[in-house]
Scaffold this active site. Structure first.
Site, mmCIF file in Angstrom:
data_model
loop_
_atom_site.group_PDB
_atom_site.id
_atom_site.type_symbol
_atom_site.label_atom_id
_atom_site.label_comp_id
_atom_site.label_asym_id
_atom_site.label_seq_id
_atom_site.Cartn_x
_atom_site.Cartn_y
_atom_site.Cartn_z
ATOM 1 C CE LYS A 138 28.033 34.672 -33.994
ATOM 2 N NZ LYS A 138 26.639 34.525 -33.589
HETATM 3 C C1 E4P Z 1 25.881 31.353 -32.960
HETATM 4 O O1 E4P Z 1 26.571 32.190 -32.443
HETATM 5 C C2 E4P Z 1 24.563 31.598 -33.556
HETATM 6 O O2 E4P Z 1 23.982 32.741 -32.982
HETATM 7 C C3 E4P Z 1 23.554 30.494 -33.369
HETATM 8 O O3 E4P Z 1 23.989 29.444 -32.596
HETATM 9 C C4 E4P Z 1 22.733 30.266 -34.572
HETATM 10 O O4 E4P Z 1 22.113 29.054 -34.562
HETATM 11 P P1 E4P Z 1 20.646 28.748 -35.081
HETATM 12 O O5 E4P Z 1 20.131 29.976 -35.771
HETATM 13 O O6 E4P Z 1 20.793 27.590 -35.988
HETATM 14 O O7 E4P Z 1 19.865 28.438 -33.849
#
Ligand code: E4P
Length: 214
Positions: free
Chosen positions: A83
């Site tokens: 990521k």
């Molecule tokens: C995506 O891979 C992220 O981990 C995630 O969806 C973050 O979203 P949020 O922190 O707004 O819930």
């Protein structure tokens, strides 16, 4: 459509696995820090118990740092997806990782042009954050529609991974638009299965069955 679980919690992963609805997992530094303890042991266990892709995020600011981290993270398992943040340095890293044959998930995407750049750099997935956009009074699902159109216009193989999902409607809209993947918190996965008429119907069946067999 694939469902990933947006968590670093092993119990949640095992529960979703048992329901047969989970195709992969996404983590991020916040989710891992929520679990506490040794993040490397946690990430390694997740990669072992999950058959599908597991996103693990780099935290370095420069492309060189990201690439070094990506190489170390890859050692956790063959299913690791790196990521990478949607920054200029992140795009450089994405391109290099693509050439090395590593899978990437470009995260923190909030505009269709960011998604287009990530696709051009060779990202395997892009993660547009719908819940955070809704949270500042923007239309998160409109972003998904725009990215779908752009990727289809040019046949980009990059998968749209809808992230920051807050409720079942986000999942439904993602499916209707044709997103490739939704990464869903465990709480929302549980809500998907529920309907008050299912509960009411089941209650009635049980009452009637009781009458019949008494
Ligand atoms: C995506 O891979 C992220 O981990 C995630 O969806 C973050 O979203 P949020 O922190 O707004 O819930």
């Amino acid at each position: 459509m694939e469902f990933f679980l947006d968590t670093a919690n092993v119990d949640e992963i095992k529960a979703a696995q048992a329901q047969g609805v989970m195709d992969g997992v996404t983590t991020n530094p916040t989710l891992l820090s929520r679990e506490g303890g040794d993040w490397k042991a946690q990430a390694s266990e997740i990669c072992k118990i999950v058959e599908g892709p597991v996103s693990l995020e780099v935290v370095g600011a420069t492309a060189d740092e990201m690439i070094r981290e990506a190489e170390a993270l890859s050692a956790f398992g063959e299913n690791v997806v790196i990521k990478v943040p949607m920054t200029s340095e992140g795009l450089v890293a994405t391109k290099v990782l693509y050439k090395k044959g590593l899978k990437t998930n470009v995260t923190l995407v909030f505009s269709p042009l960011q998604a287009l750049l990530a696709a051009k750099a060779g990202a395997t997935y892009v993660s547009p954050f719908v819940g955070r956009l809704d949270g500042i009074s923007h239309d998160g699902m409109e972003l998904i529609k725009q990215i779908r159109t752009i990727f289809d216009n040019y046949d980009f193989p990059t998968k749209i991974l809808v992230a920051s999902i807050r409720n079942p409607l986000h999942v439904l809209d993602s499916a209707l638009i044709g997103a490739d993947v939704a990464t869903i918190p465990y709480k929302v996965i549980c809500e998907l299965a529920k309907h008050p008429l299912t509960d009411k119907g089941l209650e009635q069946f049980n009452v009637d069955w009781e009458k019949l067999t008494k």
